[in-house]
Write an enzyme that holds these catalytic residues in place. Structure first.
Site, PDB file in Angstrom:
ATOM      1  N   GLU A   1      -5.116  -8.748   0.703  1.00 36.39           N
ATOM      2  CA  GLU A   1      -5.817  -8.457   1.964  1.00 36.39           C
ATOM      3  C   GLU A   1      -7.292  -8.226   1.682  1.00 36.39           C
ATOM      4  O   GLU A   1      -7.648  -7.565   0.702  1.00 36.39           O
ATOM      5  CB  GLU A   1      -5.299  -7.175   2.646  1.00 36.39           C
TER       6      GLU A   1
ATOM      7  N   GLU B   1       0.808  -1.226   0.000  1.00 36.52           N
ATOM      8  CA  GLU B   1       0.000   0.000   0.000  1.00 36.52           C
ATOM      9  C   GLU B   1       0.839   1.273   0.000  1.00 36.52           C
ATOM     10  O   GLU B   1       0.764   2.086   0.922  1.00 36.52           O
ATOM     11  CB  GLU B   1      -0.955  -0.009   1.197  1.00 36.52           C
TER      12      GLU B   1
END
Ligand code: BG6
Length: 478
Positions: free
Chosen positions: A377, A165
């Site tokens: 995720e 991220e």
């Protein structure tokens, strides 16, 4: 009805800082997060990862539970400060040993290790020396660190994620001051930092290939797909601008090695565009041809509506307490804002729950980039209750994951190539800004912000996912 490929990687994920603890054990160096959490008011009730859920000392118990559940892959991150306490220089053998043990333990049970090279915990020494990601020197140090990992673990690890991220750690670090280095609205630095991070990713991918490895490598992006509020052209345009600035700015560089043109033009006009050399453009392009998948962390979708010049800013309050409705609408004045979606429910932390968004983003990646997808995720952060008999009835989590898996199966059926699905998370763990009360795991860990035994207890969702894996997804029909 719900079909997954034969060798589908059913998994679960974690990150070093959020689970390991042992912050000063066996030669580990100090990270930016070790320092940041000491600043009053930065984390919920001042929580730190000093002990976290003590995975450092309990990894055998945790991996045995993963094996019992039947996981096919375990995604975890390596703490840079355990390998190079100062970010570079001499290797800390104790750190190598720890991760070798984790990898061996996984392989013993037939669990495929999936390694994230960087999940936000940066050696503080590199911040002190030259400002970490703010300086292009980070690229060489990052590649040196990653190359060390490839050389030591490259034969046993076949799946590598360069950066977790990038969009989140840079936004929260340089725009909203919620992550280290805690800078506010520093847009010029934000885009330059991102450019350095892209180069670190790209040169790492190229180094992996130069070493002759044939495993799979890519980055993991926090993807929040968007819908226009309605067919008013001004709202449709706001969606387009949102996508360019908030999604394609990263996805296009990973997949095409090029920044989106309209967004670049917008940033140039504002005087905050990154400086990019011709040689750097070449490197980004080369690396884009070498990635094997698009890693996606998916939690929620958003709505886009035109935001007037005197409208909301990106700096509204974020819900970090679990008090529903305490988060504020954010956006960029003159471009877009993200109001609530009236068709969807939210979690206690105001995150929109949208299983179809997962089908949507997989199809978008497939059409736009033609890349395989790794869901690195996905999960539900919620309050859980440990009952007197040590059971945890988390039907809401089962429902959330079930609906998302069904949506993933639809994407696969409609032509998307999906390699893996990792839930966030396996055990409960530290939520960076929300303490230990926002739980994601299949395994409950007895601890709160202040104390706890750290004992592990299986939640109802543990057994439910066990059956999903055992039937390769067929039990979703039930
Ligand atoms: C992702 C991160 O952003 O979402 C994880 O990769 C993080 O590290 C997860 O914990 C959930 O976020 P939060 O804020 O609910 O803990």
């Amino acid at each position: 009805m719900y079909k997954f490929p034969k060798d589908f990687l059913w998994g679960s994920a974690s990150a070093a800082y959020q689970i390991e603890g042992a912050h000063d054990v066996d030669g580990k160096g100090v990270s930016n997060w070790d320092e940041f959490v000491k600043i009053p008011g930065k984390t919920f009730k001042g929580t730190t990862g000093d002990v976290a859920v003590d995975h450092y000392h309990r990894y055998k118990e945790d991996i045995a539970l993963m094996a019992e559940q039947g996981l096919k892959t375990y995604r975890f991150s390596i703490a840079w400060t355990r390998i190079f306490p100062n970010g570079k220089g001499e290797i800390n053998q104790k750190g190598i040993e720890f991760y070798q043990n984790i990898i061996d333990e996984c392989l013993k049970y037939g669990i495929e290790p999936m390694v994230t090279i960087f999940h936000w915990d940066l050696p503080q020494a590199l911040v002190n020396e030259y400002g970490g990601f703010e300086n292009i020197q980070i690229v060489d140090d990052f590649v040196n660190y990653a190359t060390t990992l490839f050389k030591v673990f490259g034969k046993s690890v076949k799946y590598w994620i360069t950066l977790n991220e990038q969009n989140i750690f840079t936004s929260l670090g340089w725009l909203t001051a919620q992550h280290p280095p805690g800078k506010f609205d520093d847009q010029k630095t934000f885009y330059q930092v991102n450019h350095h991070a892209f180069l670190a990713h790209a040169k790492t991918v190229l180094a992996y290939r130069e070493l002759g490895f044939t495993g799979k490598i890519g980055a993991s992006f926090a993807y929040t797909p968007s819908y226009a509020l309605d067919c008013n052209p001004i709202n449709a345009m706001s969606k387009m601008n949102y996508d360019d600035l908030k999604n394609y700015w990263w996805l296009d560089v990973y997949a095409y090695g090029e920044y989106p043109r309209a967004a670049m033009r917008y940033l140039e006009k504002k005087g905050v565009a990154p400086m990019v050399t011709e040689e750097e453009k070449r490197v980004l392009k080369l690396a884009a041809q070498e990635i094997d998948f698009m890693g996606v962390n998916y939690y929620q979708s958003c709505v886009c509506e035109y935001n007037p010049l005197d409208g909301v800013t990106p700096y509204g309050v974020m819900n970090t307490t679990g008090k529903k409705g305490s988060g504020q609408v954010v956006g960029i004045p003159g471009v877009y804002k993200n109001p609530a979606n009236q068709f969807l429910k939210t979690t206690d932390w105001d995150w929109t729950i949208d299983p179809m968004g997962l089908t949507f983003l997989c199809k978008e990646i497939t059409s736009r980039y033609r890349l395989p997808i790794m869901i690195s995720e996905n999960g539900l952060g919620a309050f859980d209750k440990l009952e007197e008999d040590n059971s945890i009835h988390d039907a809401y989590r089962i429902e959330y994951i079930k609906e998302h898996l069904k949506a993933l199966a639809v994407a696969i059926d409609e032509g998307c190539e999906v390699l893996a699905y990792c839930t966030w998370s396996f055990t409960d763990l530290l939520s960076w800004l929300n303490g230990y009360q926002k739980r994601y795991g299949f395994v409950y860990v007895d601890r709160n912000e202040e104390s706890g035994s750290l004992d592990r207890y299986k939640k109802d969702s543990f057994y439910w996912y066990q059956e999903v894996i055992a039937t390769n997804g067929e039990s979703l029909d039930k």
